[in-house]
Design a protein around this motif. Structure first.
Motif, PDB file in Angstrom:
ATOM      1  N   THR A   1       5.068 -30.619 -23.629  1.00 31.77           N
ATOM      2  CA  THR A   1       6.122 -29.732 -23.138  1.00 31.77           C
ATOM      3  C   THR A   1       7.327 -30.505 -22.615  1.00 31.77           C
ATOM      4  O   THR A   1       8.215 -29.932 -21.988  1.00 31.77           O
ATOM      5  CB  THR A   1       5.579 -28.828 -22.016  1.00 31.77           C
ATOM      6  OG1 THR A   1       5.090 -29.655 -20.939  1.00 31.77           O
ATOM      7  CG2 THR A   1       4.448 -27.942 -22.519  1.00 31.77           C
TER       8      THR A   1
ATOM      9  N   VAL B   1       6.353 -14.482 -26.156  1.00 30.42           N
ATOM     10  CA  VAL B   1       7.389 -13.602 -26.684  1.00 30.42           C
ATOM     11  C   VAL B   1       6.667 -12.445 -27.382  1.00 30.42           C
ATOM     12  O   VAL B   1       5.919 -12.656 -28.333  1.00 30.42           O
ATOM     13  CB  VAL B   1       8.304 -14.347 -27.680  1.00 30.42           C
ATOM     14  CG1 VAL B   1       9.337 -13.397 -28.264  1.00 30.42           C
ATOM     15  CG2 VAL B   1       8.988 -15.515 -26.978  1.00 30.42           C
TER      16      VAL B   1
ATOM     17  N   LEU C   1      14.083 -17.579 -30.985  1.00 29.63           N
ATOM     18  CA  LEU C   1      12.757 -17.108 -30.612  1.00 29.63           C
ATOM     19  C   LEU C   1      12.149 -16.228 -31.691  1.00 29.63           C
ATOM     20  O   LEU C   1      12.838 -15.409 -32.313  1.00 29.63           O
ATOM     21  CB  LEU C   1      12.809 -16.343 -29.283  1.00 29.63           C
ATOM     22  CG  LEU C   1      13.262 -17.133 -28.052  1.00 29.63           C
ATOM     23  CD1 LEU C   1      13.212 -16.260 -26.817  1.00 29.63           C
ATOM     24  CD2 LEU C   1      12.404 -18.381 -27.864  1.00 29.63           C
TER      25      LEU C   1
ATOM     26  N   ASP D   1       5.915 -16.640 -30.121  1.00 27.29           N
ATOM     27  CA  ASP D   1       6.246 -17.936 -29.525  1.00 27.29           C
ATOM     28  C   ASP D   1       5.771 -17.982 -28.074  1.00 27.29           C
ATOM     29  O   ASP D   1       5.635 -16.945 -27.416  1.00 27.29           O
ATOM     30  CB  ASP D   1       7.756 -18.178 -29.544  1.00 27.29           C
ATOM     31  CG  ASP D   1       8.282 -18.535 -30.925  1.00 27.29           C
ATOM     32  OD1 ASP D   1       7.475 -18.760 -31.840  1.00 27.29           O
ATOM     33  OD2 ASP D   1       9.521 -18.578 -31.079  1.00 27.29           O
TER      34      ASP D   1
ATOM     35  N   LEU E   1       6.732 -19.653 -24.324  1.00 20.65           N
ATOM     36  CA  LEU E   1       7.775 -20.296 -23.530  1.00 20.65           C
ATOM     37  C   LEU E   1       7.145 -20.986 -22.327  1.00 20.65           C
ATOM     38  O   LEU E   1       6.231 -20.438 -21.694  1.00 20.65           O
ATOM     39  CB  LEU E   1       8.814 -19.276 -23.070  1.00 20.65           C
ATOM     40  CG  LEU E   1       9.587 -18.555 -24.172  1.00 20.65           C
ATOM     41  CD1 LEU E   1      10.491 -17.484 -23.572  1.00 20.65           C
ATOM     42  CD2 LEU E   1      10.394 -19.539 -25.004  1.00 20.65           C
TER      43      LEU E   1
ATOM     44  N   ARG F   1      10.376 -23.970 -26.042  1.00 17.01           N
ATOM     45  CA  ARG F   1       9.792 -23.007 -26.967  1.00 17.01           C
ATOM     46  C   ARG F   1       8.688 -23.682 -27.773  1.00 17.01           C
ATOM     47  O   ARG F   1       8.905 -24.725 -28.391  1.00 17.01           O
ATOM     48  CB  ARG F   1      10.859 -22.469 -27.921  1.00 17.01           C
ATOM     49  CG  ARG F   1      10.280 -21.643 -29.064  1.00 17.01           C
ATOM     50  CD  ARG F   1      11.287 -21.432 -30.175  1.00 17.01           C
ATOM     51  NE  ARG F   1      10.663 -20.794 -31.336  1.00 17.01           N
ATOM     52  CZ  ARG F   1      10.808 -21.198 -32.588  1.00 17.01           C
ATOM     53  NH1 ARG F   1      11.566 -22.257 -32.850  1.00 17.01           N
ATOM     54  NH2 ARG F   1      10.210 -20.561 -33.566  1.00 17.01           N
TER      55      ARG F   1
ATOM     56  N   PRO G   1       6.429 -22.858 -30.881  1.00 16.75           N
ATOM     57  CA  PRO G   1       6.195 -21.914 -31.969  1.00 16.75           C
ATOM     58  C   PRO G   1       4.719 -21.872 -32.364  1.00 16.75           C
ATOM     59  O   PRO G   1       3.923 -22.710 -31.920  1.00 16.75           O
ATOM     60  CB  PRO G   1       7.057 -22.465 -33.105  1.00 16.75           C
ATOM     61  CG  PRO G   1       7.108 -23.937 -32.847  1.00 16.75           C
ATOM     62  CD  PRO G   1       7.072 -24.100 -31.349  1.00 16.75           C
TER      63      PRO G   1
ATOM     64  N   PRO H   1       7.465 -28.290 -30.597  1.00 16.02           N
ATOM     65  CA  PRO H   1       8.234 -27.580 -29.565  1.00 16.02           C
ATOM     66  C   PRO H   1       9.710 -27.971 -29.607  1.00 16.02           C
ATOM     67  O   PRO H   1      10.059 -29.085 -30.011  1.00 16.02           O
ATOM     68  CB  PRO H   1       7.582 -28.033 -28.259  1.00 16.02           C
ATOM     69  CG  PRO H   1       6.219 -28.493 -28.647  1.00 16.02           C
ATOM     70  CD  PRO H   1       6.371 -29.092 -30.015  1.00 16.02           C
TER      71      PRO H   1
ATOM     72  N   PHE I   1      14.517 -24.297 -25.688  1.00 16.50           N
ATOM     73  CA  PHE I   1      15.142 -22.980 -25.811  1.00 16.50           C
ATOM     74  C   PHE I   1      16.315 -22.852 -24.855  1.00 16.50           C
ATOM     75  O   PHE I   1      17.365 -22.291 -25.197  1.00 16.50           O
ATOM     76  CB  PHE I   1      14.121 -21.880 -25.526  1.00 16.50           C
ATOM     77  CG  PHE I   1      14.741 -20.526 -25.315  1.00 16.50           C
ATOM     78  CD1 PHE I   1      15.357 -19.852 -26.361  1.00 16.50           C
ATOM     79  CD2 PHE I   1      14.729 -19.928 -24.060  1.00 16.50           C
ATOM     80  CE1 PHE I   1      15.950 -18.607 -26.164  1.00 16.50           C
ATOM     81  CE2 PHE I   1      15.312 -18.694 -23.843  1.00 16.50           C
ATOM     82  CZ  PHE I   1      15.927 -18.022 -24.908  1.00 16.50           C
TER      83      PHE I   1
ATOM     84  N   THR J   1       9.483 -12.083 -20.274  1.00 16.81           N
ATOM     85  CA  THR J   1      10.448 -11.613 -21.273  1.00 16.81           C
ATOM     86  C   THR J   1      10.571 -10.098 -21.217  1.00 16.81           C
ATOM     87  O   THR J   1       9.635  -9.402 -20.804  1.00 16.81           O
ATOM     88  CB  THR J   1      10.024 -12.029 -22.697  1.00 16.81           C
ATOM     89  OG1 THR J   1       8.798 -11.361 -23.039  1.00 16.81           O
ATOM     90  CG2 THR J   1       9.835 -13.530 -22.799  1.00 16.81           C
TER      91      THR J   1
ATOM     92  N   ASN K   1      18.676 -13.898 -25.927  1.00 17.35           N
ATOM     93  CA  ASN K   1      17.844 -14.409 -27.019  1.00 17.35           C
ATOM     94  C   ASN K   1      18.472 -15.586 -27.759  1.00 17.35           C
ATOM     95  O   ASN K   1      17.834 -16.165 -28.645  1.00 17.35           O
ATOM     96  CB  ASN K   1      17.487 -13.287 -27.996  1.00 17.35           C
ATOM     97  CG  ASN K   1      18.713 -12.538 -28.512  1.00 17.35           C
ATOM     98  OD1 ASN K   1      19.841 -13.023 -28.423  1.00 17.35           O
ATOM     99  ND2 ASN K   1      18.485 -11.352 -29.047  1.00 17.35           N
TER     100      ASN K   1
ATOM    101  N   GLY L   1      19.434 -18.181 -25.954  1.00 24.65           N
ATOM    102  CA  GLY L   1      19.219 -19.284 -25.026  1.00 24.65           C
ATOM    103  C   GLY L   1      20.375 -19.526 -24.086  1.00 24.65           C
ATOM    104  O   GLY L   1      20.494 -20.608 -23.512  1.00 24.65           O
TER     105      GLY L   1
END
Length: 385
Positions: free
Chosen positions: A67, A82, A93, A97, A99, A118, A120, A125, A128, A143, A174, A176
């Motif tokens: 991360t 998400v 996004l 996904d 976060l 982010r 996925p 990663p 975002f 979210t 959305n 970022g």
């Protein structure tokens, strides 16, 4: 039920509140549990610390990703999925996904992290969101279907509790981009958050590190941002203090059960999980609420909180309270009537377990939890097929 009636009065559609509920999941989860049991029998591996014959949710890890973004932020705190109804537009996004918010900067100073990463479903990663100082992005991460990411900002000047500010909630679109900073006298070190999405209305339950309180913030939601309608302190009296290791010992994890209108609160210093009833309706401070789970054998500083699709609660332990070297960085699974089910470690050393989140679909359940020690996110997946 009362919660649906309550939100109806506020103009929030009951069906929207049912999204992500556990209804209709029993058959799927039974299949999942059967699969896990068959695997256990085939391999001869038992479920460690499993008691009372409960059907456990916690599976085995299958994926781990870093991360740490390009600016070197560490200490991942918040975890959020998400959702399937998230309006991603042309932004980066995608539904499903994960976060992750970072609380520390590259120098490992607490309350100075500025990024949301982010993760996925597949692939590496990416960053975002990257904000500007002073920021310290906490476990308060969620979210909204309109296409917003909301995150708590609990900043410090130099990484110590003595220099911590009251902070704010940041609203990010959305794409970022930061579109709004929400400040309020009731926001005092937003440590965690349960975000209830009702389309054009939303509720943010926020736990405060500086005051040991939990507040309810009611918002009107539009494409332009969030408009605060009211703020209430609904719980208080939790142990809260500065700490040289964890920055704060304070109420942290929050889970809202819309079917019963109850907010579960994990309080680190009290080393317990509480229930605050009538959470969306109450107009008065309910104090600590009612103890749901207090277990000094398995709890070692109750911290992050999530709900599994079988109705059990999952709590992380920061090992700052009642530490046990033989049970480091645990995620503990327990029932809402206070019965221990199972536990698994996130890291072989203490102090690694913090934020976590669960996502359920028709055919799978996914648990994502951070490891502060290694700045990674571990993802477990159970399939019903």
């Amino acid at each position: 039920m009362r919660i649906y009636e309550s939100f109806s009065r506020r103009g929030i559609d009951a069906p929207l509140l049912r999204q992500g509920s556990r209804s209709g999941w029993s058959k799927t989860f039974t299949a999942v549990t059967l699969l896990v049991w068959l695997l256990v029998c085939a391999t001869g591996v038992g479920l460690a610390q499993h008691r009372d014959g409960d059907d456990a949710f916690l599976p085995s890890p299958v994926r781990s990703v870093s991360t740490v973004p390009s600016n070197g932020d560490v200490n991942p705190y918040g975890v959020a999925f998400v959702g399937d109804n998230f309006q991603a537009g042309s932004g980066p996004l995608k539904r499903g996904d994960i976060l992750v918010s970072n609380f520390n900067n590259s120098m490992n100073q607490q309350g100075t992290g500025t990024t949301i990463v982010r993760v996925p479903k597949s692939g590496s990663p990416t960053v975002f969101f990257q904000g500007k100082k002073p920021l310290g992005l906490s476990t308060a991460l969620g979210t909204l279907q309109v296409g917003f990411v909301v995150v708590g900002n609990a900043p410090t000047v130099d990484g110590t509790a003595a220099t911590a500010g009251p902070g704010s909630l940041l609203v990010i679109n959305n794409q970022g981009k930061l579109i709004q900073t929400i400040t309020n006298a009731a926001i005092q070190g937003p440590w965690d958050m349960a975000l209830v999405d009702g389309g054009d209305r939303a509720i943010a339950f926020v736990s405060n590190a500086l005051t040991g309180t939990v507040i309810r913030m009611d918002f009107k939601v539009s494409s332009g941002g969030l408009t605060l309608r009211s703020t209430k302190t609904i719980a208080s009296g939790y142990i809260h203090r500065g700490d040289p290791v964890t920055l704060f010992v304070a109420p942290t994890g929050l889970v809202y059960d819309d079917r019963r209108d109850v907010l579960f609160v994990a309080s680190t210093g009290d080393n317990a999980v509480f229930a605050v009833w009538d959470a969306a309706d109450r107009q008065m401070d309910g104090g600590l609420g009612t103890v749901v789970y207090q277990d000094n054998v398995h709890l070692h500083g109750a911290l992050g909180l999530a709900m599994a699709p079988n109705g059990h609660l999952l709590v992380t332990n920061n090992d700052g309270i009642n530490p046990d070297a033989n049970q480091p960085s645990e995620i503990v699974e327990f029932t809402t009537d206070g019965r221990f089910v199972k536990q698994i470690p996130v890291d072989p050393a203490q102090g690694g377990s913090f934020g976590l989140a669960v996502r359920t679909t028709e055919d799978k359940a996914i648990l994502a939890a951070v490891d502060d020690n290694t700045a990674t996110l571990t993802i477990w997946t159970l399939n019903s097929e």
